[in-house]
Design a protein around this motif. Structure first.
Motif, PDB file in Angstrom:
ATOM      1  N   ASN A 453       9.928   8.590   4.494  1.00 30.47           N
ATOM      2  CA  ASN A 453       9.631   8.336   2.952  1.00 30.47           C
ATOM      3  C   ASN A 453      10.579   9.326   2.231  1.00 30.47           C
ATOM      4  OD1 ASN A 453       7.776   6.545   3.325  1.00 30.47           O
ATOM      5  ND2 ASN A 453       6.040   7.693   3.436  1.00 30.47           N
ATOM      6  N   HIS A 526       5.666   2.378   7.518  1.00 29.78           N
ATOM      7  CA  HIS A 526       5.762   1.610   6.301  1.00 29.78           C
ATOM      8  C   HIS A 526       4.340   0.723   6.251  1.00 29.78           C
ATOM      9  CE1 HIS A 526      10.002   2.178   5.416  1.00 29.78           C
ATOM     10  NE2 HIS A 526      10.258   1.771   6.546  1.00 29.78           N
ATOM     11  N   ASP A 529       1.848   3.275   4.539  1.00 30.64           N
ATOM     12  CA  ASP A 529       2.263   3.487   3.117  1.00 30.64           C
ATOM     13  C   ASP A 529       1.919   2.154   2.219  1.00 30.64           C
ATOM     14  OD1 ASP A 529       3.670   5.487   3.736  1.00 30.64           O
ATOM     15  OD2 ASP A 529       5.772   4.819   3.461  1.00 30.64           O
ATOM     16  N   LYS A 530       2.117   1.151   2.827  1.00 33.85           N
ATOM     17  CA  LYS A 530       1.303  -0.136   2.042  1.00 33.85           C
ATOM     18  C   LYS A 530      -0.015  -0.050   1.861  1.00 33.85           C
ATOM     19  CE  LYS A 530       1.297  -5.227   2.631  1.00 33.85           C
ATOM     20  NZ  LYS A 530      -0.245  -5.153   3.237  1.00 33.85           N
ATOM     21  N   GLU A 533      -1.170   2.776  -0.463  1.00 28.02           N
ATOM     22  CA  GLU A 533      -1.000   2.508  -1.989  1.00 28.02           C
ATOM     23  C   GLU A 533      -2.036   1.498  -2.329  1.00 28.02           C
ATOM     24  OE1 GLU A 533       2.788   1.352  -5.086  1.00 28.02           O
ATOM     25  OE2 GLU A 533       3.026   1.285  -2.819  1.00 28.02           O
ATOM     26  N   LYS A 560       2.215   9.001  -6.120  1.00 27.96           N
ATOM     27  CA  LYS A 560       2.506   8.167  -6.885  1.00 27.96           C
ATOM     28  C   LYS A 560       1.926   8.372  -8.447  1.00 27.96           C
ATOM     29  CE  LYS A 560       1.773   3.063  -7.864  1.00 27.96           C
ATOM     30  NZ  LYS A 560       1.440   1.849  -7.512  1.00 27.96           N
ATOM     31  N   GLY A 584       7.853   5.078   1.068  1.00 29.90           N
ATOM     32  CA  GLY A 584       6.661   5.005   0.243  1.00 29.90           C
ATOM     33  C   GLY A 584       6.079   6.297  -0.374  1.00 29.90           C
ATOM     34  N   TYR A 585       4.775   6.356  -0.378  1.00 24.60           N
ATOM     35  CA  TYR A 585       4.175   7.459  -0.824  1.00 24.60           C
ATOM     36  C   TYR A 585       3.276   8.379   0.110  1.00 24.60           C
ATOM     37  CZ  TYR A 585       5.489   5.519  -5.505  1.00 24.60           C
ATOM     38  OH  TYR A 585       6.117   5.032  -6.538  1.00 24.60           O
TER      39      TYR A 585
END
Length: 678
Positions: A453, A526, A529-530, A533, A560, A584-585
């Motif tokens: 990330n 990944h 991350d999805k 969020e 974020k 991502g975050y």
């Protein structure tokens, strides 16, 4: 989903990293030492809870070598044992209760050819080199064990060393030692430990569910190094294949890999093996090489079709994707825990740049600050980690430089990116400018952001990470890494100092589990991350900060929303990533609530695993401040880490199922608010 108080997370996993504390009351009870909670715990986070196999081995050592009321702690090298002894003696004197500690060096070998396996002792009893391989033992070597004995009332001080440094032996290493001992020794120790605790005897380590491992004789000899040593061994279970997770999940339990299990669930060792021993133990060097290449970001081929080649000696590797292309696997060092990497980074900083204070920038995970405070001359703590703290840092540096002309103001600045638990990201370019001006090291812990990330090494001299977390994901093995920036001003000196002092402490079997677990870590990150969020967007919309009326949630701490400009500056862009996907975050976030009742109501109602740790393939929640700062709640609150803070690590479950789960918890928390419960 197993939520039984005190059970391992994941369930039925002998070397699990977490333990189930399913209610707010359970967590408070654990911190208060409530027997209702403590007596039911079969495991715990390894640096805080000493694994039962390690306790059993310690009992054996105490029976043989302790005098009066002595207790012991166990380490894999003499150097680490000496560090522990020094810490106990120094720290106990500071606390006003001086205690002496002593060492015993022990070598345990299989019966086969044991005479040739035991190296000759030096004059002071230390081992003269490494033990020769012993046929038939786990990992094809003897077990070298170093025992630190100390008065029983000094145990809390010894436990500080164990917890902060992460240098103690692993549970798998303890099982290796126990497997080399004759049956009657282990059984006697188990009975003694159980009698002392008023509990039932622990099942011998070489016996599971009433079935002994057959086909081997157990020898009857083990001794301190000054004599001859021996032991026995048990055959390991056959290698099993399979991934700890799959691309899609239908619910919380599926993320644990317990669906469609075709193995005998009564045999916990098989479940442990299921998490991935695809390599023979003799291939530990192969596994460690693959791990270092993954951390360095130099693998050109790290996908399922060719993951088995990742550790081959002659494998072609490419330029690093970490942000500094010149970085290589030779710039990566593996340690048994992430905290050991931080401890060693601090030691290196003092050895290379001198005995000056460090800076802890931002509110860190508790043991990082304790390391900087308890080793060396101490540290400056700038606990908010905001730009205003950099203003304060500049004042400190200017003042120190004026008062000590010709001397370095500080040796290093330690920061997390982002921080745990407030998920704040530091202004790294500005910190780097100060480091260049005043000539100190920057050490960045990237565990939470992770290398998929974020790219941070270009601002650091050293990057550390806990591989125990999302890099592994399976929550069944510990590990840590330290990586040098080859463009750093002190790169050559740091590497030379490390070369002069380095010991490989990472137990071979742990490395093999870690290598297997980490093969799909990019894919998992990944997906996590999805999920995270999506969950955080929901919670933010129902928070006081998000403008929701009569909200139970006060604030969502997530990169974020928190210090977003600093995180975005280092976030991996799609054009610069290995797989063409933007970073991502991360999977971690924290929540504060409008009342303590709302906090506990949310936590108790959330249908997921509850326990310490983070970065697991399954969602895991804990009342962070209760667990990490129970004796210093007011102090933590000064930095925004409130008593009611709940930290959540999101897993690989189906997104819609996750959202439904958090809706359930939200309703429970909002009910507390509407009913006026404080």
């Amino acid at each position: 989903m197993n939520t039984t108080l005190g059970s391992s997370i994941p369930p039925d996993t002998p070397h699990a990293i977490s333990v189930s504390l399913p209610t707010w009351r359970d967590n408070v009870g654990y911190e208060e030492g409530d027997k209702r909670v403590v007596d039911r715990m079969v495991t715990g986070y390894p640096r805080f809870f000493i694994h039962l196999s390690i306790k059993k081995l310690s009992t054996i050592c105490e029976q043989k070598y302790a005098v009066n009321n002595e207790q012991c702690m166990l380490f894999s090298t003499k150097k680490v044992a000496e560090e522990c002894r020094s810490f106990i003696q120094r720290r106990s004197a500071i606390l006003g209760h001086p205690a002496k500690a002593r060492l015993v060096d022990l070598l345990i070998c299989p019966e086969d050819d044991s005479d040739s396996a035991v190296p000759a002792p030096t004059a002071n009893g230390a081992l003269n080199g490494k033990p020769k391989p012993c046929p038939g033992s786990i990992g094809s070597t003897c077990a070298e064990l170093h025992i630190v004995l100390f008065p029983g009332d000094a145990f809390p001080v010894a436990k500080e060393f164990w917890q902060h440094s992460g240098l103690g032996i692993s549970s798998r290493f303890a099982e290796k030692c126990l497997s080399l001992l004759p049956d009657e020794v282990g059984a006697r120790a188990a009975r003694a430990a159980a009698a002392a605790a008023g509990e039932r005897p622990v099942t011998p380590i070489n016996q599971r569910n009433g079935v002994k491992f057959a086909g081997r004789r157990y020898n009857k000899h083990y001794a301190a190094v000054k004599g001859r040593s021996g032991g026995g061994t048990r055959p390991s279970s056959p290698p099993l294949s399979g991934s700890p997770c799959s691309p899609t999940f239908s619910g919380f339990s599926a993320a644990l890999g317990d669906a469609d299990e075709d193995l005998d669930k009564d045999h916990s060792v098989y479940l442990e093996e299921r998490y991935g021993r695809n390599l023979p133990l003799s291939a530990a060097a192969f596994a460690k090489r693959a791990l270092k290449r993954r951390v360095a970001g130099v693998l050109l081929c790290d996908v399922p079709d060719c993951q088995d080649t990742a550790g081959q000696e002659g494998l072609t590797v490419g330029p690093s994707t970490r942000g500094v292309q010149d970085a290589s696997e030779d710039d990566v060092v593996l340690y048994p825990t992430g905290m050991t990497a931080i401890w060693n980074a601090h030691q290196l900083a003092m050895q290379v740049l001198g005995q000056e204070k460090s800076v802890c920038f931002g509110f860190p995970y508790t043991d990082t600050l304790k390391i900087l405070q308890k080793w060396g001359p101490g540290c400056h703590f700038l606990g908010h980690g905001l730009d205003s703290d950099i203003d304060e840092l500049e004042k400190i540096l200017e003042k120190e430089s004026a008062e000590k002309p010709g001397r370095r103001s500080i040796v290093g600045l330690f920061t997390e990116f982002p921080s745990n638990p407030l998920l704040r990201s530091a202004n790294l370019p500005r910190l780097r400018q100060l480091a260049d001006k005043y000539d100190f090291l920057i050490i960045i812990d990237e565990t939470i952001g992770n290398l998929v990330n974020v790219k941070v090494i270009q601002y650091a001299d050293i990057v550390v990470s806990s591989l125990t977390k999302i890099f592994s994901g399976a929550s069944n093995v510990m590990g840590g890494s330290l990586m040098f920036n080859p463009k750093g001003r002190h790169y050559a000196t740091l590497k030379q100092q490390l070369a002069n002092s380095f010991e490989d402490l990472y137990f071979e079997e742990d490395a093999i589990y870690m290598e297997r677990n980490s093969r799909d870590f990019r894919k998992r990150i990944h997906a996590i991350d999805k999920n995270a969020e999506a969950v955080c967007d929901l919670l933010q919309s129902r928070s006081q900060a998000g403008g929701y009326p009569n909200a139970a949630i006060k604030e969502v701490f997530y990169p974020k929303y928190v210090t977003a400009e600093h995180y975005e500056h280092c976030r991996v862009k799609s054009s610069a990533s290995e797989d063409g996907r933007a970073g991502g975050y991360g999977g971690l976030f924290s929540l504060t609530f409008t009342s303590l009742a709302a906090s506990s109501g949310f936590f108790d109602a959330l249908p997921c695993h509850k326990g310490p740790s983070l970065g697991t393939n399954f969602t895991l929640a804990c009342p962070f401040t209760i667990l990490a700062h129970f004796t210093e709640l007011d102090w933590a609150a000064e930095y925004g880490v409130e008593e009611g803070l709940v930290r959540i690590s999101v897993g690989l479950e189906d997104t819609e199922n996750l959202l439904r789960a958090f809706h359930t918890a939200l309703k429970a928390a909002e009910l507390k608010v509407s009913s006026g419960t404080s």
